[in-house]
Design a protein around this motif. Structure first.
Motif, PDB file in Angstrom:
ATOM      1  N   ILE A 101     -16.981 -16.417   4.602  1.00 27.57           N
ATOM      2  CA  ILE A 101     -18.017 -15.391   4.401  1.00 27.57           C
ATOM      3  C   ILE A 101     -17.612 -14.098   5.112  1.00 27.57           C
ATOM      4  N   LEU A 102     -17.153 -14.222   6.354  1.00 23.98           N
ATOM      5  CA  LEU A 102     -16.708 -13.038   7.101  1.00 23.98           C
ATOM      6  C   LEU A 102     -15.501 -12.380   6.433  1.00 23.98           C
ATOM      7  N   LEU A 103     -14.599 -13.194   5.891  1.00 19.17           N
ATOM      8  CA  LEU A 103     -13.428 -12.669   5.192  1.00 19.17           C
ATOM      9  C   LEU A 103     -13.840 -11.885   3.952  1.00 19.17           C
ATOM     10  N   VAL A 104     -14.816 -12.400   3.199  1.00 19.57           N
ATOM     11  CA  VAL A 104     -15.316 -11.700   2.009  1.00 19.57           C
ATOM     12  C   VAL A 104     -15.984 -10.384   2.405  1.00 19.57           C
ATOM     13  N   ILE A 105     -16.799 -10.410   3.447  1.00 22.07           N
ATOM     14  CA  ILE A 105     -17.469  -9.185   3.902  1.00 22.07           C
ATOM     15  C   ILE A 105     -16.449  -8.149   4.360  1.00 22.07           C
ATOM     16  N   LEU A 106     -15.458  -8.564   5.138  1.00 21.13           N
ATOM     17  CA  LEU A 106     -14.418  -7.646   5.611  1.00 21.13           C
ATOM     18  C   LEU A 106     -13.610  -7.092   4.440  1.00 21.13           C
ATOM     19  N   SER A 107     -13.238  -7.943   3.497  1.00 21.30           N
ATOM     20  CA  SER A 107     -12.473  -7.496   2.322  1.00 21.30           C
ATOM     21  C   SER A 107     -13.268  -6.486   1.510  1.00 21.30           C
ATOM     22  N   THR A 108     -14.557  -6.771   1.314  1.00 21.23           N
ATOM     23  CA  THR A 108     -15.417  -5.846   0.569  1.00 21.23           C
ATOM     24  C   THR A 108     -15.487  -4.497   1.273  1.00 21.23           C
ATOM     25  N   PHE A 109     -15.667  -4.525   2.594  1.00 23.04           N
ATOM     26  CA  PHE A 109     -15.722  -3.284   3.366  1.00 23.04           C
ATOM     27  C   PHE A 109     -14.426  -2.486   3.210  1.00 23.04           C
ATOM     28  N   LEU A 110     -13.287  -3.166   3.365  1.00 24.77           N
ATOM     29  CA  LEU A 110     -11.989  -2.478   3.258  1.00 24.77           C
ATOM     30  C   LEU A 110     -11.762  -1.914   1.871  1.00 24.77           C
ATOM     31  N   ILE A 111     -12.117  -2.676   0.845  1.00 25.82           N
ATOM     32  CA  ILE A 111     -11.937  -2.205  -0.535  1.00 25.82           C
ATOM     33  C   ILE A 111     -12.801  -0.986  -0.796  1.00 25.82           C
ATOM     34  N   LEU A 112     -14.077  -1.040  -0.387  1.00 27.27           N
ATOM     35  CA  LEU A 112     -14.980   0.076  -0.659  1.00 27.27           C
ATOM     36  C   LEU A 112     -14.645   1.325   0.143  1.00 27.27           C
ATOM     37  N   HIS A 113     -14.015   1.168   1.304  1.00 28.96           N
ATOM     38  CA  HIS A 113     -13.693   2.338   2.121  1.00 28.96           C
ATOM     39  C   HIS A 113     -12.286   2.882   1.912  1.00 28.96           C
ATOM     40  N   PHE A 114     -11.358   2.031   1.496  1.00 33.01           N
ATOM     41  CA  PHE A 114      -9.976   2.483   1.396  1.00 33.01           C
ATOM     42  C   PHE A 114      -9.376   2.351  -0.001  1.00 33.01           C
ATOM     43  N   VAL A 115      -9.957   1.540  -0.859  1.00 32.26           N
ATOM     44  CA  VAL A 115      -9.374   1.308  -2.188  1.00 32.26           C
ATOM     45  C   VAL A 115     -10.262   1.856  -3.295  1.00 32.26           C
ATOM     46  N   GLY A 116     -11.527   1.561  -3.239  1.00 29.72           N
ATOM     47  CA  GLY A 116     -12.439   1.994  -4.297  1.00 29.72           C
ATOM     48  C   GLY A 116     -13.778   2.422  -3.737  1.00 29.72           C
ATOM     49  N   GLN A 117     -14.523   3.133  -4.558  1.00 29.07           N
ATOM     50  CA  GLN A 117     -15.842   3.603  -4.148  1.00 29.07           C
ATOM     51  C   GLN A 117     -16.703   3.704  -5.389  1.00 29.07           C
ATOM     52  N   ARG A 118     -17.968   3.314  -5.267  1.00 26.48           N
ATOM     53  CA  ARG A 118     -18.891   3.461  -6.390  1.00 26.48           C
ATOM     54  C   ARG A 118     -19.529   4.842  -6.303  1.00 26.48           C
ATOM     55  N   THR A 119     -19.663   5.483  -7.457  1.00 24.53           N
ATOM     56  CA  THR A 119     -20.354   6.767  -7.500  1.00 24.53           C
ATOM     57  C   THR A 119     -21.141   6.849  -8.794  1.00 24.53           C
ATOM     58  N   GLN A 120     -22.124   7.705  -8.817  1.00 25.18           N
ATOM     59  CA  GLN A 120     -22.983   7.850  -9.994  1.00 25.18           C
ATOM     60  C   GLN A 120     -22.910   9.274 -10.518  1.00 25.18           C
ATOM     61  N   VAL A 121     -22.851   9.385 -11.838  1.00 19.49           N
ATOM     62  CA  VAL A 121     -22.822  10.690 -12.492  1.00 19.49           C
ATOM     63  C   VAL A 121     -24.253  11.223 -12.532  1.00 19.49           C
ATOM     64  N   LEU A 122     -24.426  12.446 -12.080  1.00 21.31           N
ATOM     65  CA  LEU A 122     -25.718  13.112 -12.181  1.00 21.31           C
ATOM     66  C   LEU A 122     -25.527  14.395 -12.979  1.00 21.31           C
ATOM     67  N   GLY A 123     -26.217  14.505 -14.082  1.00 22.74           N
ATOM     68  CA  GLY A 123     -26.115  15.700 -14.901  1.00 22.74           C
ATOM     69  C   GLY A 123     -25.273  15.491 -16.141  1.00 22.74           C
ATOM     70  N   GLN A 124     -25.083  16.592 -16.861  1.00 24.67           N
ATOM     71  CA  GLN A 124     -24.439  16.531 -18.175  1.00 24.67           C
ATOM     72  C   GLN A 124     -23.071  17.192 -18.216  1.00 24.67           C
ATOM     73  N   SER A 125     -22.507  17.551 -17.075  1.00 19.72           N
ATOM     74  CA  SER A 125     -21.285  18.359 -17.077  1.00 19.72           C
ATOM     75  C   SER A 125     -20.056  17.651 -17.633  1.00 19.72           C
ATOM     76  N   MET A 126     -20.067  16.311 -17.706  1.00 16.10           N
ATOM     77  CA  MET A 126     -18.898  15.592 -18.229  1.00 16.10           C
ATOM     78  C   MET A 126     -19.161  14.944 -19.593  1.00 16.10           C
TER      79      MET A 126
END
Length: 196
Positions: free
Chosen positions: A32-57
């Motif tokens: 469980i700790l390994l999964v939490i640490l891996s998730t933290f590392l992935i989200l901070h150094f490999v990937g990040q979720r973001t949301q599109v706001l508006g119509q510019s794209m």
């Protein structure tokens, strides 16, 4: 076998069971700790979720689309023309722009008569939702020479986008780019990798 020997055997058996349960619990906790640490590392150094706001794209990306941003690739390679990139609005890094790279370092970009020119040659591209209206050429109505690590970005909905044509955004330095929009995860019916 005497009753005392029987009790000693049961105590030994219970002790072994308790050790086995404790060992299994520690293994589960470790994973469980390994999964939490891996998730933290992935989200901070490999990937990040973001949301599109508006119509510019639009039509490529729509309001409320949720994306995963690849934060790792640009550590090993340079951004390419037509990549969709994410960069902060300002130093607070709470609000992000999502735009498409049009001009690369060292190039001269100009928008003339609603068309994009790179080094005085018409850019062959099909991402713009519509031709740029004359009142939306912004600072790019005059030639813009990009520095060694600067990129010129536009929204695909060219007449409804705040991008490099606006002095408040201007050219985007490579160091400001957080990453490349990689995959749309929401809405599910539009799930998929974003290609340039």
């Amino acid at each position: 076998m005497s009753e005392q020997q029987n009790l000693e055997l049961n105590d030994g058996s219970n002790s072994e069971k308790a050790k086995k349960i404790a060992s299994e619990s520690l293994h589960i906790l470790f994973y469980i700790l390994l999964v939490i640490l891996s998730t933290f590392l992935i989200l901070h150094f490999v990937g990040q979720r973001t949301q599109v706001l508006g119509q510019s794209m639009e039509n490529t990306l729509s309001n409320q689309d949720n994306l995963i941003v690849d934060k790792l690739s640009y550590h090993f390679m340079k951004p390419h023309r037509f990549d969709i990139v994410v960069f902060p609005e300002d130093d607070t890094k709470d609000i992000f722009y999502i735009k498409r790279i049009i001009g690369l370092p060292g190039e001269t970009v100009q928008i003339f008569d609603g068309k994009i020119y790179i080094n005085n040659e018409l850019l062959d591209e099909h991402y713009g939702k519509e031709e740029i209206s004359l009142d939306r050429e912004g600072i790019a109505e005059r030639p813009i020479v990009l520095g060694d690590n600067e990129y010129f970005v536009l929204g695909d909905n060219r007449n409804h986008s705040m991008d490099s044509r606006d002095p408040a955004v201007g050219n985007v330095s490579k160091s400001a780019i957080i990453g490349k929009a990689w995959v749309r995860v929401w809405p599910l019916n539009r799930f998929g990798f974003l290609s340039n």
